[in-house]
Design a protein around this motif. Sequence first.
Motif, PDB file in Angstrom:
ATOM      1  N   GLY A   9     -11.988  23.801  -2.676  1.00  0.00           N
ATOM      2  CA  GLY A   9     -10.588  24.031  -2.110  1.00  0.00           C
ATOM      3  C   GLY A   9      -9.675  23.555  -2.861  1.00  0.00           C
ATOM      4  O   GLY A   9      -9.691  23.998  -4.059  1.00  0.00           O
ATOM      5  N   ASP A  10      -8.550  22.947  -2.463  1.00  0.00           N
ATOM      6  CA  ASP A  10      -7.220  22.273  -3.173  1.00  0.00           C
ATOM      7  C   ASP A  10      -7.055  20.953  -3.111  1.00  0.00           C
ATOM      8  O   ASP A  10      -7.786  20.092  -2.359  1.00  0.00           O
ATOM      9  N   GLY A  11      -6.341  20.545  -3.978  1.00  0.00           N
ATOM     10  CA  GLY A  11      -5.898  19.292  -3.964  1.00  0.00           C
ATOM     11  C   GLY A  11      -6.879  18.369  -4.339  1.00  0.00           C
ATOM     12  O   GLY A  11      -7.429  18.378  -5.289  1.00  0.00           O
ATOM     13  N   ILE A  12      -7.007  17.391  -3.343  1.00  0.00           N
ATOM     14  CA  ILE A  12      -7.936  16.281  -3.810  1.00  0.00           C
ATOM     15  C   ILE A  12      -9.569  16.967  -3.453  1.00  0.00           C
ATOM     16  O   ILE A  12     -10.448  16.234  -3.755  1.00  0.00           O
ATOM     17  N   GLY A  13      -9.443  18.242  -2.641  1.00  0.00           N
ATOM     18  CA  GLY A  13     -10.841  18.690  -2.459  1.00  0.00           C
ATOM     19  C   GLY A  13     -11.894  18.723  -3.558  1.00  0.00           C
ATOM     20  O   GLY A  13     -13.103  18.416  -3.313  1.00  0.00           O
ATOM     21  N   GLY A 279      -7.539  11.228  -9.368  1.00  0.00           N
ATOM     22  CA  GLY A 279      -8.908  10.554  -9.557  1.00  0.00           C
ATOM     23  C   GLY A 279      -8.906   9.169  -8.686  1.00  0.00           C
ATOM     24  O   GLY A 279      -9.886   8.466  -8.842  1.00  0.00           O
ATOM     25  N   ILE A 280      -8.040   9.321  -7.489  1.00  0.00           N
ATOM     26  CA  ILE A 280      -8.432   7.973  -6.821  1.00  0.00           C
ATOM     27  C   ILE A 280      -8.501   8.293  -5.124  1.00  0.00           C
ATOM     28  O   ILE A 280      -8.601   7.290  -4.610  1.00  0.00           O
ATOM     29  N   ALA A 281      -8.729   9.606  -5.074  1.00  0.00           N
ATOM     30  CA  ALA A 281      -9.149  10.068  -3.558  1.00  0.00           C
ATOM     31  C   ALA A 281     -10.440   9.151  -3.274  1.00  0.00           C
ATOM     32  O   ALA A 281     -11.203   8.921  -4.170  1.00  0.00           O
ATOM     33  N   LEU A 328     -11.078   1.095  -7.179  1.00  0.00           N
ATOM     34  CA  LEU A 328     -11.876   2.150  -7.653  1.00  0.00           C
ATOM     35  C   LEU A 328     -11.294   3.629  -7.775  1.00  0.00           C
ATOM     36  O   LEU A 328     -10.709   3.885  -6.799  1.00  0.00           O
ATOM     37  N   THR A 329     -11.728   4.248  -8.801  1.00  0.00           N
ATOM     38  CA  THR A 329     -11.568   5.641  -8.745  1.00  0.00           C
ATOM     39  C   THR A 329     -12.468   6.365  -7.927  1.00  0.00           C
ATOM     40  O   THR A 329     -13.553   6.035  -7.312  1.00  0.00           O
ATOM     41  N   THR A 330     -12.163   7.850  -7.725  1.00  0.00           N
ATOM     42  CA  THR A 330     -13.168   8.682  -7.053  1.00  0.00           C
ATOM     43  C   THR A 330     -14.446   8.459  -7.375  1.00  0.00           C
ATOM     44  O   THR A 330     -15.377   8.329  -6.855  1.00  0.00           O
ATOM     45  N   ALA A 331     -14.676   8.660  -8.746  1.00  0.00           N
ATOM     46  CA  ALA A 331     -16.004   8.655  -9.586  1.00  0.00           C
ATOM     47  C   ALA A 331     -16.595   7.340  -9.391  1.00  0.00           C
ATOM     48  O   ALA A 331     -17.952   7.280  -9.085  1.00  0.00           O
ATOM     49  N   GLN A 332     -16.005   6.290  -9.434  1.00  0.00           N
ATOM     50  CA  GLN A 332     -16.297   4.994  -9.494  1.00  0.00           C
ATOM     51  C   GLN A 332     -16.852   4.695  -7.951  1.00  0.00           C
ATOM     52  O   GLN A 332     -18.043   3.996  -7.683  1.00  0.00           O
ATOM     53  N   MET A 333     -16.344   4.951  -6.950  1.00  0.00           N
ATOM     54  CA  MET A 333     -16.680   5.101  -5.582  1.00  0.00           C
ATOM     55  C   MET A 333     -18.111   5.599  -5.421  1.00  0.00           C
ATOM     56  O   MET A 333     -19.256   5.123  -4.676  1.00  0.00           O
ATOM     57  N   GLY A 334     -18.119   7.237  -5.753  1.00  0.00           N
ATOM     58  CA  GLY A 334     -19.328   7.633  -5.662  1.00  0.00           C
ATOM     59  C   GLY A 334     -20.441   6.940  -6.737  1.00  0.00           C
ATOM     60  O   GLY A 334     -21.624   6.872  -5.987  1.00  0.00           O
TER      61      GLY A 334
END
Length: 341
Positions: A9-13, A279-281, A328-334
Amino acid sequence: MPTIALLPGDGIGPEVAAAAVQVLDAVADDLTYDEHLAGGAAIDAHGTALTDEALAACQASAAVLLGALGGPKWDTNESGAVRPEQGLFRLRAELGLYANLRPFRPLPALYDASPLKRELIEGVDLLVVRELTGGLYYGERGTSDGRAYDTMVYTVAEIERIARTGFQAAKSRVTSVDKANVLDTSRLWRSVVTRIHSEEFPHIELEHLLVDAAAMRLVAAPRHFEVIVTENMFGDILSDEASMLTGSLGMLPSASLGGDGPGLFEPVHGTAPDIAGQGIANPLAAILSFEMALRWSLGRADLADRLYAAVDRALAEGARTPDIGGALTTAQMGDAVLAQL
């Protein structure tokens, strides 16, 4: 080997979907993904919010995983304009998705993030089952000569199938929410739900509650509820109210289910254009939506339990994105969830 239709999708998707797929691969490594554009991204590339090819891929899949659709770039009031949400409406219609399921299970590590007192939300495990294809949102409507109208219509068959979904999801109790003291549709709703209960699910406790009383009890005593089953508009409002139990939209998953076809699983949050690309979602709503896919469409409740427990442990050890008080960033949370797996 099950195939998953992936619509970032779009945005942070795309950001949260990528983190969620990485986590899902660690839990179920036999899945394959068929990725397609949807929403605004599809409008830019193809002039439509969902191509026939993407729809066919969704119809042939074991489950559909969606990031988020829309954004200010495609917002318009122009008559006849193509809008990103049309892709979602088409998916719901073509896949026959009539039941929207939103679970609300505040995780202990985030009890203090809720605006409600901790003692009110401890132990809450609530599921809202919302009818998705009928009611005011789909009835006849119009505006002319200083008068506007919207028509709420429900059939016996529509009520029967959503009632069954609610009872099947319950362990011990269903609360059916209506406005039977005012609305004829609600009186039919209450009658049909009562009959389905007595004929098919007598082992499940049933209570009827007027929507205004349900709204009050949801914040005063949320542990009272196990499964709430209700019509489209009431479910829309009550599920948004219940989102405050968790403290952040970034934590809320959802599933849309129908008959024998694939379910659609997506985070409740939108595309968050103000933080897109940074990258913070928070990817946890997407990760937990994929957990629902394991549970509801893929028949892998054991793996879903593993994934949910990993999210719980990651939060308990302090992993946080900015929306829940961390850095944390999105990747770090993952990665924090992966470490628990």
